[in-house]
Design a protein around this motif. Structure first.
Motif, PDB file in Angstrom:
ATOM      1  N   SER A   1       0.845  -1.103   0.124  1.00  0.00           N
ATOM      2  CA  SER A   1       0.052  -0.079  -0.043  1.00  0.00           C
ATOM      3  C   SER A   1       0.792   1.336  -0.021  1.00  0.00           C
ATOM      4  CB  SER A   1      -0.968  -0.136   1.563  1.00  0.00           C
ATOM      5  OG  SER A   1      -0.142  -0.137   2.643  1.00  0.00           O
ATOM      6  N   MET A   2       2.292   1.228   0.649  1.00  0.00           N
ATOM      7  CA  MET A   2       2.984   2.409   0.473  1.00  0.00           C
ATOM      8  C   MET A   2       3.265   2.836  -1.039  1.00  0.00           C
ATOM      9  SD  MET A   2       6.868   0.892   1.330  1.00  0.00           S
ATOM     10  CE  MET A   2       6.383  -0.494   2.386  1.00  0.00           C
ATOM     11  N   TYR A   3       3.018   2.006  -2.124  1.00  0.00           N
ATOM     12  CA  TYR A   3       3.182   2.360  -3.409  1.00  0.00           C
ATOM     13  C   TYR A   3       2.052   2.622  -4.112  1.00  0.00           C
ATOM     14  CZ  TYR A   3       8.124   0.979  -2.035  1.00  0.00           C
ATOM     15  OH  TYR A   3       9.474   0.716  -1.590  1.00  0.00           O
ATOM     16  N   ALA A   4       0.886   2.362  -3.476  1.00  0.00           N
ATOM     17  CA  ALA A   4      -0.598   2.499  -4.042  1.00  0.00           C
ATOM     18  C   ALA A   4      -0.807   3.520  -5.221  1.00  0.00           C
ATOM     19  CB  ALA A   4      -1.575   2.689  -3.157  1.00  0.00           C
ATOM     20  N   GLY A   5      -0.366   4.706  -5.079  1.00  0.00           N
ATOM     21  CA  GLY A   5      -0.190   5.812  -6.035  1.00  0.00           C
ATOM     22  C   GLY A   5       0.474   5.275  -7.190  1.00  0.00           C
TER      23      GLY A   5
END
Length: 445
Positions: free
Chosen positions: A432-436
């Motif tokens: 989720s830390m790389y979701a964007g």
């Protein structure tokens, strides 16, 4: 300027102004008016934790921190040991940031409460880090939580608002909701806010630990401003009649460095204006007690940690009654632990690891495809790959491949996964830390 030119400019100005007014209204409608979409996710539990904290009366033992707290305690055991108290597990997710857990619990703690702060022994959780995107998802369905977000975090909240609104609209138009699998979903929490670690029987990490999250006990791991923030929090709670104590979060011994833990303990005692309880050496636990990270205990490990916590609390309360519990049997490791090369940090017999030096610093490579058999990508694996545009993951199950931190630092690359796995990756606890910057593979075509 002719009359026609003036009318044309006025028309353009009016149209532009209308669009500028319409966009925020549209985004607000998507974010606040559409039905909640993140109720079943791991972050969807935060609202329930806040409700329990606000509604449970009497004296409480409130455990505050990240997922190390959620995985680390058996609240029913605590209540049995201290029948005059009720237990509230207010540990959530390191990706939100410890700071927001302090903010959300600040007003609810009061007379007679014992608040135990136990953030993970990690630079991110021991800082003022805050994740606005995660907070939007956590608040979806009860945006009153946002009223407790401190002013300094609102810039990030506003910056991540459009992405949240558009993603929520996308789910709405497709008639879908994120449906996480495994232990990282709302349904695995019990009424106290503990993770049901019956689902976490033994250590499932390759080689017994996660090499991407080494544990160190040095002063540098702390952000000075966050130490001050914790002291201010403890002072406010003291004025409200609560006791605040710091307790070390359990850490995997295989991931711990060789620092002088006792010296670190003494430093922390000097820096914090409230008590540090327990022996820090007890927090360094054998790998067999952990589950899937260096901070998440399995079901047996949770029992061991809770027993030690009961002893720590009794010592602080001056309770000399004996604590007698039957210690659980340590689960067998799911895999043999390979030897770590001290000079390279590599682990023997571990072809499933993508080490950083394979690609980091490569200024020519444009695309990298990571096959299914890779289960761990080391920190900074693509750092400095200035021409890199696409990292393609072949594995459709995000829980089977563990990313390191700062994978994309110094690159303009996005991560691409199969379209059917896109939602799973963006909502996965670890990804989720790389979701964007995670896209469906169809975007490459």
């Amino acid at each position: 300027m002719t009359g026609m030119e003036r009318r044309s400019k006025i028309t353009i100005l009016i149209t532009t102004s209308a669009l500028l007014l319409f966009i925020p209204v549209f985004l607000a409608a998507c974010a606040f008016c559409l039905p909640s979409r993140y109720e079943e996710t791991f972050l969807g539990e935060l609202k329930e934790k806040c409700r329990r904290l606000e509604t449970v009366g009497g004296k409480r033992i409130i455990l505050v921190g990240g997922s190390g707290v959620a995985f680390g305690y058996d609240s029913a055991m605590l209540e049995n040991a201290f029948p005059e108290y009720q237990a509230v597990n207010f540990g959530m997710y390191a990706g939100l940031g410890t700071k927001v857990m302090l903010d959300l619990s600040e007003d609810a703690a009061g007379e007679g409460d014992i608040v135990i702060l136990s953030p993970e022994q990690d630079a991110q959780t021991l800082s003022g880090y805050f994740n606005g995107e995660a907070m939007w998802q956590a608040a979806d369905g009860d945006f009153s939580l946002l009223l407790k977000i401190k002013r300094g975090n609102w810039e990030q909240m506003l910056g991540t608002w459009p992405g949240f609104a558009i993603e929520k609209l996308r789910y709405h138009l497709k008639g879908e909701r994120p449906h996480p699998e495994g232990v990282y979903q709302k349904s695995v929490f019990n009424k106290y806010g503990d993770i049901d670690t019956a689902l976490c029987e033994k250590n499932i990490m390759s080689n017994g630990y996660d090499l991407n999250t080494p544990v160190c006990f040095t002063e540098e791991i702390w952000q000075k401003e966050f130490l001050e923030y914790m002291n201010a929090y403890a002072l406010r709670l003291k004025k409200q009649g609560a006791k605040v104590w710091y307790r070390f979060c359990p850490v995997n011994a295989l991931a711990a460095g060789q620092e002088d833990v006792n010296a670190y303990y003494e430093m922390l005692q000097e820096e914090l204006d409230f008590p540090v309880i327990g022996n820090p050496n007890d927090s360094i636990m054998d790998a067999g007690w952990f589950y899937d990270t260096n901070f998440h205990l399995n079901s047996s490990g949770r029992t061991v940690n809770t027993i030690q916590c009961i002893r720590d609390i009794k010592a602080m309360l001056g309770d000399s009654t004996q604590v007698v519990y039957e210690m659980p049997k340590k689960p067998k490791m799911c895999a043999d632990v390979g030897e770590k090369d001290a000079s390279t940090g590599h682990i023997s017999d571990a072809p499933h690891i993508l080490y950083a030096e394979v690609y980091a610093g490569n200024e020519d490579i444009r695309t990298v495809t990571i096959p299914e058999e890779i289960t761990l990508i080391e920190d900074g694996a693509f750092e400095g790959c200035t021409q890199l545009q696409a990292i393609i993951l072949e594995n459709t199950h995000p829980s089977e491949i563990r990313p390191g931190q700062e994978l994309l630092r110094g690159t303009d690359a996005d991560i691409y996964v199969k379209d059917e796995a896109l939602s799973e990756y963006r909502l996965n606890y670890f990804w989720s830390m790389y979701a964007g910057r995670i896209q469906g593979k169809s975007a490459l075509e």
